[in-house]
Design a protein around this motif. Structure first.
Motif, mmCIF file in Angstrom:
data_model
loop_
_atom_site.group_PDB
_atom_site.id
_atom_site.type_symbol
_atom_site.label_atom_id
_atom_site.label_comp_id
_atom_site.label_asym_id
_atom_site.label_seq_id
_atom_site.Cartn_x
_atom_site.Cartn_y
_atom_site.Cartn_z
ATOM 1 N N VAL A 103 0.771 -1.349 0.279
ATOM 2 C CA VAL A 103 0.812 -0.002 -0.201
ATOM 3 C C VAL A 103 0.758 0.828 -0.041
ATOM 4 C CG1 VAL A 103 -1.327 1.357 1.125
ATOM 5 C CG2 VAL A 103 -1.903 -0.952 1.207
ATOM 6 N N ILE A 104 0.649 2.376 -0.807
ATOM 7 C CA ILE A 104 1.610 3.701 -0.367
ATOM 8 C C ILE A 104 0.765 4.636 -0.920
ATOM 9 C CG2 ILE A 104 3.177 2.229 -2.340
ATOM 10 C CD1 ILE A 104 2.036 3.173 -4.653
ATOM 11 N N GLY A 105 0.601 5.546 -0.031
ATOM 12 C CA GLY A 105 0.450 6.696 0.101
ATOM 13 C C GLY A 105 0.373 7.987 -0.555
ATOM 14 N N SER A 106 -0.817 7.772 -1.173
ATOM 15 C CA SER A 106 -0.395 8.871 -2.432
ATOM 16 C C SER A 106 -0.418 10.802 -1.810
ATOM 17 C CB SER A 106 -1.999 8.790 -2.825
ATOM 18 O OG SER A 106 -2.328 10.086 -4.164
ATOM 19 N N MET A 107 -0.110 10.943 -1.973
ATOM 20 C CA MET A 107 -0.213 12.811 -1.489
ATOM 21 C C MET A 107 0.890 13.583 -2.904
ATOM 22 S SD MET A 107 2.968 11.588 1.269
ATOM 23 C CE MET A 107 3.290 13.444 1.901
#
Length: 302
Positions: A103-107
């Motif tokens: 899971v990669i946190g979108s910023m």
């Protein structure tokens, strides 16, 4: 769990997900509603997006937090809910991904410009740090700083995420200019971006949005030449949008999109997914093409 770069050293290529805004709007999200608010008001709909991408073959999925900085949330009077909304976004995607997918946190960008002096460097850094911390609390493996156009904002975001302890991804968005070059709206070339964000500490670099997969090949190649030891992620749009029958449509089919996977891999891409207009159908075809390319590709830098 291993890092994304460790996974790349073993598997050579990974498949990311597609558009979240496209999917959430199809589920009923109105354009005037804060997308991140659905993380607490309609979590099942958000979770379903991630679950569909996992089922389609994504090795890693993002979070519904692209506009999760205090500056963007302030547009909806939600600036005081950065931690709540970002933690929820990460938790939802983690539930969809399970323990065996990333899971990669979108910023996303804040909409503020240092050049215009409407924000200070410290204010930008603090905003990105608060978002990264909340995403990590929620269970992301990495932070993905995406759709950037200015080096100062992008590098501040990378540094903030790295201090939070996250493996850090950074992508910029480029336009194809009449002279044949590729630049961001702030005039940054792929090579300049690669050198700057790697210098700031990015573990993975890349490009997303604005262009379709064929146009991304040259951008990926330029980044790979500038930073050959750094893995590259690419999230093209499903082509250039067209106005058809009174609505905006992306016309790149899953088949035509996936046909560009071999060229993207040859150019240096290590992680391939999609941006605006892409759906689980696109990811399913990308995954099949990536599986075929995995057996033919040379080693991806780790």
């Amino acid at each position: 769990m291993q890092t994304i770069r460790e996974a790349l050293s073993e598997r050579r290529l990974l498949v990311s997900d597609g558009a979240w805004g496209t999917m959430l709007m199809a589920a009923g999200l109105r354009p005037d509603v804060c997308a991140e608010s659905w993380n607490v008001e309609n979590p099942d709909a958000v979770r379903n997006v991630g679950a569909q991408y996992i089922a389609a073959g994504s090795d890693l999925i993002t979070t519904n937090s692209f506009g999760g900085s205090c500056f963007k949330l302030d547009d909806y009077d939600q600036a005081d809910h950065v931690r709540e909304l970002n933690r929820a976004a990460a938790h939802i995607s983690r539930e969809a991904a399970g323990t065996d997918h990333f899971v990669i946190g979108s910023m996303g960008p804040t909409g503020k410009m240092l050049l215009m002096e409407d924000v200070t460097e410290q204010e930008l850094y603090d905003a990105f740090r608060a978002q990264a911390d909340a995403l990590l609390e929620g269970g992301v493996n990495a932070c993905c700083i995406e759709t950037m156009s200015a080096i100062d904002e992008g590098t501040l975001a990378v540094r903030a995420a790295k201090v939070s302890g996250a493996e850090t991804i950074c992508t910029f968005t480029f336009n194809h200019l009449p002279d044949g070059s590729y630049r961001t709206m702030m005039g940054v070339s792929p090579e300049e971006m690669a050198v700057a964000v790697v210098g700031a500490g990015a573990d993975i670099i890349g490009a997303n949005c604005s262009l379709g997969p064929a146009a991304m090949v040259e951008i990926v190649a330029a980044m790979h030449a500038a930073a050959p030891q750094v893995p590259i992620i690419v999230h093209p749009n499903a082509g250039i949008p067209a106005f058809v029958d009174g609505e905006t449509r992306y016309l790149e089919t899953p088949e035509s999109f996936a046909a560009q996977v071999p060229a993207l891999v040859r150019a240096g891409a290590a992680i391939i997914g999609g941006c605006c207009g892409t759906t689980p159908a696109h990811i399913r075809k990308i995954a099949a093409a990536t599986n075929a390319a995995r057996g033919e590709a040379g080693a991806v830098p780790s």
